[in-house]
Design a protein around this motif. Structure first.
Motif, PDB file in Angstrom:
ATOM      1  N   ALA A  53      16.881   2.184   1.825  1.00  0.00           N
ATOM      2  CA  ALA A  53      16.482   3.569   1.208  1.00  0.00           C
ATOM      3  C   ALA A  53      16.822   3.804  -0.372  1.00  0.00           C
ATOM      4  N   ALA A  54      17.403   2.853  -0.766  1.00  0.00           N
ATOM      5  CA  ALA A  54      18.138   3.011  -2.081  1.00  0.00           C
ATOM      6  C   ALA A  54      17.124   1.901  -3.238  1.00  0.00           C
ATOM      7  N   VAL A  55      16.886   0.824  -2.913  1.00  0.00           N
ATOM      8  CA  VAL A  55      15.971   0.400  -3.634  1.00  0.00           C
ATOM      9  C   VAL A  55      14.413   0.631  -3.774  1.00  0.00           C
ATOM     10  N   ALA A  56      14.403   1.300  -2.358  1.00  0.00           N
ATOM     11  CA  ALA A  56      13.046   2.168  -2.523  1.00  0.00           C
ATOM     12  C   ALA A  56      13.395   3.646  -3.059  1.00  0.00           C
ATOM     13  N   ALA A  57      13.936   4.289  -3.664  1.00  0.00           N
ATOM     14  CA  ALA A  57      14.442   5.412  -3.948  1.00  0.00           C
ATOM     15  C   ALA A  57      14.366   5.130  -5.659  1.00  0.00           C
ATOM     16  N   TYR A  58      15.080   3.526  -5.979  1.00  0.00           N
ATOM     17  CA  TYR A  58      15.434   3.598  -7.367  1.00  0.00           C
ATOM     18  C   TYR A  58      13.759   3.385  -8.496  1.00  0.00           C
ATOM     19  N   THR A  59      13.154   2.753  -6.816  1.00  0.00           N
ATOM     20  CA  THR A  59      12.253   1.689  -7.868  1.00  0.00           C
ATOM     21  C   THR A  59      10.512   2.098  -7.574  1.00  0.00           C
ATOM     22  N   ASP A  60      10.659   3.140  -6.314  1.00  0.00           N
ATOM     23  CA  ASP A  60       9.190   3.644  -6.241  1.00  0.00           C
ATOM     24  C   ASP A  60       9.363   4.439  -5.636  1.00  0.00           C
ATOM     25  N   GLY A  61      10.807   5.751  -5.645  1.00  0.00           N
ATOM     26  CA  GLY A  61      10.282   6.652  -6.020  1.00  0.00           C
ATOM     27  C   GLY A  61      10.263   7.494  -6.832  1.00  0.00           C
ATOM     28  N   ARG A  62      10.022   7.329  -7.887  1.00  0.00           N
ATOM     29  CA  ARG A  62      10.340   8.355  -9.232  1.00  0.00           C
ATOM     30  C   ARG A  62       8.906   9.315  -9.421  1.00  0.00           C
ATOM     31  N   GLU A  63       8.496   8.809  -8.912  1.00  0.00           N
ATOM     32  CA  GLU A  63       6.484  10.563  -9.179  1.00  0.00           C
ATOM     33  C   GLU A  63       7.319  11.144  -8.281  1.00  0.00           C
ATOM     34  N   ARG A 113      10.664  16.549   2.751  1.00  0.00           N
ATOM     35  CA  ARG A 113      10.063  15.957   3.377  1.00  0.00           C
ATOM     36  C   ARG A 113      10.775  14.274   2.603  1.00  0.00           C
ATOM     37  N   THR A 114      10.913  13.478   3.376  1.00  0.00           N
ATOM     38  CA  THR A 114      11.390  12.097   2.899  1.00  0.00           C
ATOM     39  C   THR A 114      10.820  11.713   1.540  1.00  0.00           C
ATOM     40  N   ALA A 115      10.866  10.990   1.188  1.00  0.00           N
ATOM     41  CA  ALA A 115       9.911  10.446  -0.361  1.00  0.00           C
ATOM     42  C   ALA A 115       9.346   9.201   0.385  1.00  0.00           C
ATOM     43  N   PRO A 116       8.031   8.884   0.558  1.00  0.00           N
ATOM     44  CA  PRO A 116       7.121   7.457   0.951  1.00  0.00           C
ATOM     45  C   PRO A 116       8.135   6.738   0.962  1.00  0.00           C
ATOM     46  N   ALA A 117       8.067   6.354  -0.267  1.00  0.00           N
ATOM     47  CA  ALA A 117       9.332   4.953  -0.505  1.00  0.00           C
ATOM     48  C   ALA A 117       9.908   5.009   0.876  1.00  0.00           C
ATOM     49  N   ILE A 118      10.441   5.503   0.740  1.00  0.00           N
ATOM     50  CA  ILE A 118      12.631   5.980   1.411  1.00  0.00           C
ATOM     51  C   ILE A 118      11.720   5.042   2.929  1.00  0.00           C
ATOM     52  N   GLY A 119      10.936   6.519   3.583  1.00  0.00           N
ATOM     53  CA  GLY A 119      10.473   6.385   4.926  1.00  0.00           C
ATOM     54  C   GLY A 119       9.520   5.195   5.010  1.00  0.00           C
ATOM     55  N   GLU A 120       8.983   4.583   4.233  1.00  0.00           N
ATOM     56  CA  GLU A 120       8.993   2.878   4.521  1.00  0.00           C
ATOM     57  C   GLU A 120       8.979   1.780   4.705  1.00  0.00           C
ATOM     58  N   ALA A 121      10.317   1.974   3.742  1.00  0.00           N
ATOM     59  CA  ALA A 121      11.285   0.845   3.955  1.00  0.00           C
ATOM     60  C   ALA A 121      12.119   1.446   4.825  1.00  0.00           C
ATOM     61  N   LEU A 122      12.635   2.554   5.483  1.00  0.00           N
ATOM     62  CA  LEU A 122      13.233   2.048   6.856  1.00  0.00           C
ATOM     63  C   LEU A 122      12.216   1.711   7.732  1.00  0.00           C
ATOM     64  N   ARG A 123      11.085   1.974   7.737  1.00  0.00           N
ATOM     65  CA  ARG A 123      10.063   1.955   8.730  1.00  0.00           C
ATOM     66  C   ARG A 123      10.383  -0.267   8.351  1.00  0.00           C
ATOM     67  N   VAL A 124      10.022  -0.211   7.614  1.00  0.00           N
ATOM     68  CA  VAL A 124      10.478  -2.438   7.764  1.00  0.00           C
ATOM     69  C   VAL A 124      11.893  -2.548   7.743  1.00  0.00           C
ATOM     70  N   ALA A 125      12.685  -1.787   8.300  1.00  0.00           N
ATOM     71  CA  ALA A 125      13.237  -2.266   8.725  1.00  0.00           C
ATOM     72  C   ALA A 125      13.502  -2.033   9.968  1.00  0.00           C
ATOM     73  N   THR A 149       1.037  -1.383   0.206  1.00  0.00           N
ATOM     74  CA  THR A 149      -0.112   0.170   0.167  1.00  0.00           C
ATOM     75  C   THR A 149       0.809   1.015   0.056  1.00  0.00           C
ATOM     76  N   ALA A 150       0.816   1.882  -0.810  1.00  0.00           N
ATOM     77  CA  ALA A 150       1.896   2.947  -1.644  1.00  0.00           C
ATOM     78  C   ALA A 150       1.101   4.284   0.126  1.00  0.00           C
ATOM     79  N   PRO A 151       2.013   5.269   0.655  1.00  0.00           N
ATOM     80  CA  PRO A 151       1.630   5.784   1.258  1.00  0.00           C
ATOM     81  C   PRO A 151       0.653   7.387   0.665  1.00  0.00           C
ATOM     82  N   PRO A 152       0.189   7.730   1.702  1.00  0.00           N
ATOM     83  CA  PRO A 152       0.559   9.328   1.138  1.00  0.00           C
ATOM     84  C   PRO A 152       1.273  10.041   0.938  1.00  0.00           C
ATOM     85  N   ARG A 153       0.807  10.758  -0.391  1.00  0.00           N
ATOM     86  CA  ARG A 153       1.725  11.835  -0.740  1.00  0.00           C
ATOM     87  C   ARG A 153       1.969  13.119   0.004  1.00  0.00           C
ATOM     88  N   THR A 154       3.207  13.822   0.113  1.00  0.00           N
ATOM     89  CA  THR A 154       3.176  14.831   0.384  1.00  0.00           C
ATOM     90  C   THR A 154       3.598  16.009  -0.680  1.00  0.00           C
TER      91      THR A 154
END
Length: 389
Positions: A280-290, A45-57, A4-9
């Protein structure tokens, strides 16, 4: 990772009060009354995909040494295909990780050079290049950029003289920091031919490549796609740290295109990247493009806004907007503030810019302003600069 993609801010809506709570170098290494507009961090603000990836870690309690690099390298390759139509997927050993671009550059230089060797630079250029060389006992051989007032241009004749004099390493900043200049393919191809003819290596620091503005007339050309000659002589270094504002997470990618091009780098370098940087890099390069597209568009607008602010508050300052990243190279020589106008802006205006002389030849009388922030904080920075006069 959650599907589930976090909301964009909005990426640049952080307030001054929020930024004052940051422990990053940009904000924590200045007095409380100083507005920092110096080191290359964005107020974003940090890209939501990166924030989510760090929460998983965090949930996994996964804080050990960095693991196998495969997921990062695959994610970067996917990003490069999407952004630049470049597939850096190569045979094993041609891509590797470092803790950051500085670590990659110094590791390569240490393996390729001996103390006292010259390394070609194109000033005014990224100020950390100079202490990196100093720490290795190397000598900067400066070939200044041409036509800086018009945005910059590589001095190919000067590069040929430098290589003919015996230099065997070029440290290229592409896109150029602080000019925000994006090199055309033909200039890069000409440099590659010169390097090949003189048996030189080009180390291409391409850290700002993902931040080329959407309206740039020049598209970023990865060094390893320029020509066969460029592939033979080149080592490229990338990182999500500038584009996704993750410098503290410590990760960079090094790429070569020729078997055996990597010099003998000490094995312990493989232990230097951060595992959180990998997440963070995997999330950024994969899901941070928008998110990145939003940031690039805003940075392009910010450069236009800066032109108007300077015309209103500091008409004597000359500024040629670059077409990459968020760093503005300001010609303050007509203000009569001496070689280091940033010192006056700090002392009298309580705003901190990067001092022009630190960027090498041609930097006297200039200062670098970081505009990777909200319109309000950029306006306040310019207002403080004007108040110092």
């Amino acid at each position: 990772m959650s599907s589930t993609a976090p909301p964009r801010t909005p990426p640049f809506d952080l307030t001054l009060e929020e930024m004052r709570q940051h422990r990053s170098a940009k904000w924590s290494r200045v007095p409380a009354d100083v507005l920092p507009a110096w080191t290359a961090e964005m107020d974003v603000r940090t890209a939501p995909a990166i924030g989510e990836a760090l929460r998983v870690a965090v949930e996994r309690c996964d804080f050990g040494y960095a693991g196998a690099p495969g997921p990062v390298l695959d994610a970067f390759a996917g990003f490069a295909r999407h952004a630049w139509d470049w597939d850096p997927t190569m045979t094993p050993g041609r891509m590797r990780l470092f803790s950051d671009v500085g670590h990659g550059v110094t590791a390569v230089l240490r393996a390729l050079t001996s103390p006292g060797d010259p390394v070609v630079l194109n000033p005014p250029v990224y100020l950390s290049f100079y202490p990196w060389l100093l720490g290795l006992g190397l000598k900067p051989l400066e070939v200044p950029m041409l036509d800086v007032a018009a945005g910059g241009r590589l001095d190919l004749e000067g590069m040929e003289r430098a290589l003919a004099s015996g230099a065997r390493v070029v440290l290229l900043c592409s896109p150029h920091n602080p000019l925000g200049y994006v090199y055309p393919r033909e200039d890069l191809a000409a440099l590659a031919e010169l390097a090949l003819a003189h048996d030189a290596v080009v180390i291409a620091d391409e850290i700002h490549a993902p931040l080329v503005h959407p309206g740039s007339p020049q598209h970023f050309v990865p060094w390893l796609t320029v020509s066969d000659a460029a592939r033979q002589v080149g080592i490229a270094l990338h990182s999500p740290s500038k584009a996704f504002n993750t410098a503290g997470l410590k990760l960079a990618v090094g790429i070569t295109a020729v078997e055996g091009r990597w010099p003998q780098i000490r094995d312990e370098s493989d232990w230097a990247p951060s595992i959180l940087g990998q997440y963070a890099a995997v999330a950024a390069y994969t899901d941070g493009r928008e998110w990145l597209d939003d940031v690039r568009g805003q940075l392009e607008r910010r450069t236009g806004e800066l032109v108007g602010l300077l015309a209103e508050h500091l008409p004597a300052v000359r500024y040629r907007p670059g077409t990459s990243s968020y760093l503005a190279w300001l010609d303050c020589r007509d203000l009569g503030l001496g070689e280091d106008p940033a010192a006056t802006f700090l002392e009298r205006g309580r705003v901190q810019l990067s001092p022009g002389p630190a960027f090498g030849a041609g930097g006297a009388g200039f200062a670098r302003l970081n505009i990777g922030t909200s319109p309000e904080l950029m306006t306040e920075a310019v207002r403080r600069m004007a108040s110092s006069l």
